[in-house]
Design an enzyme around this catalytic site. Structure first.
Site, short mmCIF file in Angstrom:
data_model
loop_
_atom_site.label_atom_id
_atom_site.label_comp_id
_atom_site.label_asym_id
_atom_site.label_seq_id
_atom_site.Cartn_x
_atom_site.Cartn_y
_atom_site.Cartn_z
N LYS A 1 5.40 1.68 -3.09
CA LYS A 1 5.33 3.03 -3.66
C LYS A 1 5.59 2.93 -5.15
CE LYS A 1 4.73 7.26 -2.09
NZ LYS A 1 4.08 7.72 -0.85
N THR B 1 -4.63 13.44 4.99
CA THR B 1 -3.23 13.61 5.37
C THR B 1 -3.06 14.93 6.13
OG1 THR B 1 -2.66 12.40 3.37
CG2 THR B 1 -0.86 13.45 4.56
N GLY C 1 -2.63 8.21 -4.34
CA GLY C 1 -1.94 9.41 -4.83
C GLY C 1 -0.71 9.77 -4.02
N ASP C 2 0.09 10.65 -4.58
CA ASP C 2 1.22 11.31 -3.90
C ASP C 2 1.44 12.59 -4.72
OD1 ASP C 2 3.44 10.59 -1.70
OD2 ASP C 2 4.50 11.53 -3.34
N ASN D 1 -2.14 18.90 -1.93
CA ASN D 1 -3.15 18.19 -1.16
C ASN D 1 -2.88 18.22 0.34
OD1 ASN D 1 -3.79 15.18 0.05
ND2 ASN D 1 -5.49 16.06 -1.10
N GLN E 1 7.24 3.88 3.86
CA GLN E 1 5.83 3.50 3.89
C GLN E 1 5.61 2.23 4.74
OE1 GLN E 1 3.83 5.55 1.40
NE2 GLN E 1 2.26 5.07 2.88
N SER F 1 -6.91 5.69 3.63
CA SER F 1 -6.94 4.78 2.48
C SER F 1 -7.33 3.37 2.94
CB SER F 1 -5.57 4.70 1.81
OG SER F 1 -5.37 5.79 0.93
N LYS G 1 5.43 3.46 8.36
CA LYS G 1 4.26 4.33 8.51
C LYS G 1 2.99 3.48 8.57
CE LYS G 1 4.06 7.69 5.46
NZ LYS G 1 3.71 8.58 4.31
N LYS H 1 0.86 -1.20 0.00
CA LYS H 1 0.00 0.00 0.00
C LYS H 1 0.88 1.23 0.00
CE LYS H 1 -3.93 2.11 0.19
NZ LYS H 1 -3.45 2.82 -1.04
P1 NDP Z 1 0.83 17.68 -4.37
O1 NDP Z 1 1.31 17.35 -5.72
O2 NDP Z 1 -0.62 17.86 -4.13
O3 NDP Z 1 1.53 19.02 -3.85
C1 NDP Z 1 2.92 19.10 -3.77
C2 NDP Z 1 3.31 20.50 -3.30
O4 NDP Z 1 4.70 20.52 -3.02
C3 NDP Z 1 3.08 21.57 -4.38
O5 NDP Z 1 2.83 22.81 -3.73
C4 NDP Z 1 4.42 21.58 -5.11
O6 NDP Z 1 4.71 22.80 -5.75
C5 NDP Z 1 5.39 21.36 -3.95
N1 NDP Z 1 6.58 20.68 -4.46
C6 NDP Z 1 6.64 19.43 -4.99
N2 NDP Z 1 7.88 19.12 -5.40
C7 NDP Z 1 8.62 20.20 -5.11
C8 NDP Z 1 9.98 20.49 -5.27
N3 NDP Z 1 10.86 19.60 -5.82
N4 NDP Z 1 10.41 21.71 -4.84
C9 NDP Z 1 9.55 22.59 -4.28
N5 NDP Z 1 8.24 22.37 -4.11
C10 NDP Z 1 7.78 21.18 -4.51
O7 NDP Z 1 1.44 16.56 -3.39
P2 NDP Z 1 0.97 16.13 -1.94
O8 NDP Z 1 0.49 17.32 -1.19
O9 NDP Z 1 0.10 14.95 -2.08
O10 NDP Z 1 2.36 15.60 -1.33
C11 NDP Z 1 3.25 16.46 -0.64
C12 NDP Z 1 4.15 15.62 0.25
O11 NDP Z 1 3.35 14.91 1.20
C13 NDP Z 1 5.01 14.55 -0.44
O12 NDP Z 1 6.25 14.45 0.22
C14 NDP Z 1 4.22 13.27 -0.21
O13 NDP Z 1 5.05 12.12 -0.22
C15 NDP Z 1 3.66 13.52 1.18
N6 NDP Z 1 2.47 12.75 1.53
C16 NDP Z 1 1.35 12.78 0.77
C17 NDP Z 1 0.24 12.07 1.14
C18 NDP Z 1 -1.04 12.13 0.38
O14 NDP Z 1 -2.00 11.50 0.82
N7 NDP Z 1 -1.14 12.83 -0.72
C19 NDP Z 1 0.25 11.20 2.32
C20 NDP Z 1 1.46 11.29 3.10
C21 NDP Z 1 2.53 12.02 2.68
P3 NDP Z 1 4.65 22.84 -7.37
O15 NDP Z 1 3.21 22.67 -7.70
O16 NDP Z 1 5.21 24.18 -7.72
O17 NDP Z 1 5.49 21.70 -7.85
O1 2IT Z 2 2.94 8.88 1.54
C1 2IT Z 2 1.78 8.41 1.70
O2 2IT Z 2 1.44 7.87 2.75
C2 2IT Z 2 0.84 8.55 0.59
N1 2IT Z 2 1.19 9.13 -0.44
C3 2IT Z 2 -0.54 7.97 0.69
C4 2IT Z 2 -0.53 6.50 0.40
C5 2IT Z 2 -1.88 5.84 0.34
O3 2IT Z 2 -1.89 4.67 -0.05
O4 2IT Z 2 -2.90 6.44 0.69
#
Ligand code: NDP
Ligand code: 2IT
Length: 447
Positions: A128, A212, A167-168, A243, A113, A379, A116, A92
């Site tokens: 992943k 998240t 998603g991520d 997100n 992961q 999830s 976590k 997952k």
């Molecule tokens: P999104 O794509 O929704 O948003 C990512 C954000 O981070 C955007 O504002 C983006 O800016 C910025 N960003 C991404 N890459 C870079 C970079 N190289 N340098 C600077 N800014 C950057 O992703 P999420 O919000 O889903 O994910 C964000 C983080 O949270 C990741 O590390 C992910 O692994 C983690 N995460 C996500 C989960 C989820 O459920 N979605 C769960 C747990 C952890 P820009 O648009 O300009 O690229």
């Molecule tokens: O980093 C994370 O935990 C995620 N991107 C979410 C993973 C999931 O299966 O919901």
């Protein structure tokens, strides 16, 4: 051989056989630092090559993803799925679409992961995936064709009982829709449980989109309670505006804190009155535009293109963009400005030297594998609803999420105390996650 040199020897072997993957080394080394004390007390965890097996993914899939853009040009991207560990349940973990994605990045994320997911207490293994595809500036039709091509290969490797992506970075509701549509078409079956993060009209769970970010805010509230304080009146900075960031900001505000800054890869905005979440959602979720638009739309807000968001004074910092975005210089500035709590919304956003600066200054620091586990936990709740063909209300699901985050916080804190590191969330999370997975792996034999 002493426990210390045994752990060091295994880590060295892991580093050598995964050459050129610095993010994976970083994630592994953080866990290895916590293993020392576990093995001193319970040497049997090093038996039967358990740690070596834990570091080696069960399966790594790399594939070609060809697709045609709107002007007829063919592009070739690389797809990945690392099925890391299935001792506790089906693999997952999310899919990341970003030009920086490579095998080492996917392995660091997959490795994190495992622990976590174990911490959530729910029956999910760790995995992943993703691609070096860059969705920025692409039309919906291009993103759809890419997702269809990606799933055309991935579909043979995933399934409700095998591997359940979500998603991520760069993968949200739109992409999950296209991926699910193609899976359904290829398999001729409405297997809802194959992906999570689906729309609520077609098998998704309430609160998954928010989970998240909401979960991080619930975790921060628990951390502040330990420090004898609470969110009302606290100034908070959240990096990113995707997100995780959007819903962390929303929940911090609901709990009484004020988020004064957020960012994207082009810079950051400061809004002393508190970020207006409705405006932020319109810019980021509806128009997929740049964060500078926020300063154009909101009186009193300003955009800073150069510099670090961590220069903005705050009591709570929630890095929620990407790995290694908060370095030791930024940590020193946060400390000088009086930060009390740093909680990772993103995966590994804080560099090891920054973690040291925060630790030395007595700042409460929560690693992502604990603080951002609310997304994957919800999830798992989506998987439960899919398995029982049920759908729960928003409030009920949110209550479950809040209870899970309180449980992760408690488990992390008590494990850190039990192992002689009170207040150390990194050790607490690593050890609690490791023991859960290691016990299951030991029970299942050498596989
Ligand atoms: P999104 O794509 O929704 O948003 C990512 C954000 O981070 C955007 O504002 C983006 O800016 C910025 N960003 C991404 N890459 C870079 C970079 N190289 N340098 C600077 N800014 C950057 O992703 P999420 O919000 O889903 O994910 C964000 C983080 O949270 C990741 O590390 C992910 O692994 C983690 N995460 C996500 C989960 C989820 O459920 N979605 C769960 C747990 C952890 P820009 O648009 O300009 O690229
Ligand atoms: O980093 C994370 O935990 C995620 N991107 C979410 C993973 C999931 O299966 O919901």
């Amino acid at each position: 051989m002493s426990t210390r040199s045994r752990v060091a020897a295994i880590y060295e072997q892991v580093r050598m056989r995964n050459a050129g993957e610095p993010e994976f080394h970083q994630a592994a080394s953080e866990v290895f630092e916590s293993l020392q004390v576990v093995l001193e007390r319970h040497p049997h965890y090093a038996d039967a090559g358990l740690i070596e097996r834990l570091c080696e993914p069960e399966r790594q899939i790399i594939f070609r993803v060809p697709w045609t853009d709107d002007s007829g040009v063919v592009h070739v991207n690389r797809g990945f799925r690392v099925q890391y560990n299935s001792a506790l349940g089906p693999y997952k973990g999310g899919l990341r679409f970003h030009p920086t994605v490579n095998l080492g990045i996917v392995k660091f994320l997959g490795f994190e992961q495992i622990f976590k997911n174990a911490l959530t207490g729910l029956p999910i293994g760790g995995g992943k995936g993703g691609s070096d595809f860059d969705p920025k500036g692409r039309s919906d039709a291009e993103v759809m064709r890419f997702c269809q091509s990606f799933m055309t290969e991935l579909h043979r490797h995933v399934g409700e009982y095998t591997d359940v992506p979500a998603g991520d970075i760069g993968v949200g509701g739109r992409e999950i829709g296209f991926l699910f549509g193609q899976y359904k078409r290829l398999t001729n079956s409405y297997e809802s449980g194959v992906l999570t993060g689906k729309g609520t009209a077609w098998g998704g769970s309430q609160v998954r989109r928010e989970a998240t970010g909401y979960g991080v805010a619930y975790f921060v509230a628990e951390m502040l309670e330990v420090l004898g304080t609470s969110l009302p009146g606290r100034t908070v900075v959240v990096s990113g505006s995707g997100n995780v960031a959007i819903y962390a900001i929303e929940k911090v505000h609901q709990l009484g804190g004020t988020v004064t800054a957020c960012s994207d890869s082009s810079g950051y905005v400061v809004d002393p009155a508190g970020i207006d979440v409705a405006v932020l959602k319109e810019i980021k979720e509806v128009r997929r535009a740049r964060i500078s638009d926020y300063a154009d739309a909101v009186r009193g807000a300003s955009f800073v293109a150069a510099g670090s968001i961590w220069d903005v004074t705050c009591e709570v910092a929630i890095p929620s963009a990407t790995q290694n975005e908060l370095d030791s210089d930024a940590a020193a500035v946060l400390v000088a400005n009086g930060v009390q709590v740093v909680a990772e919304g993103a995966s590994m956003p804080t560099t090891p030297s920054a973690v040291k600066v925060l630790r030395d200054a007595g700042v409460a620091f929560a690693p992502g594998k604990a603080a951002n586990a609310g997304g994957v936990a919800t999830s798992a709740l989506e998987m439960q609803q899919n398995a029982s063909r049920d759908s729960w209300s928003f409030d009920y699901t949110d209550e479950r999420l809040a209870a899970i985050m309180r449980g992760i916080h408690r488990r992390t804190v008590t494990t850190a105390e039990e192992y002689g590191r009170p207040g150390d969330y990194v050790h607490g999370a690593n050890i609690a996650g490791f023991i859960k997975v290691a016990d299951a792996m030991a029970a299942l034999g050498v596989i």
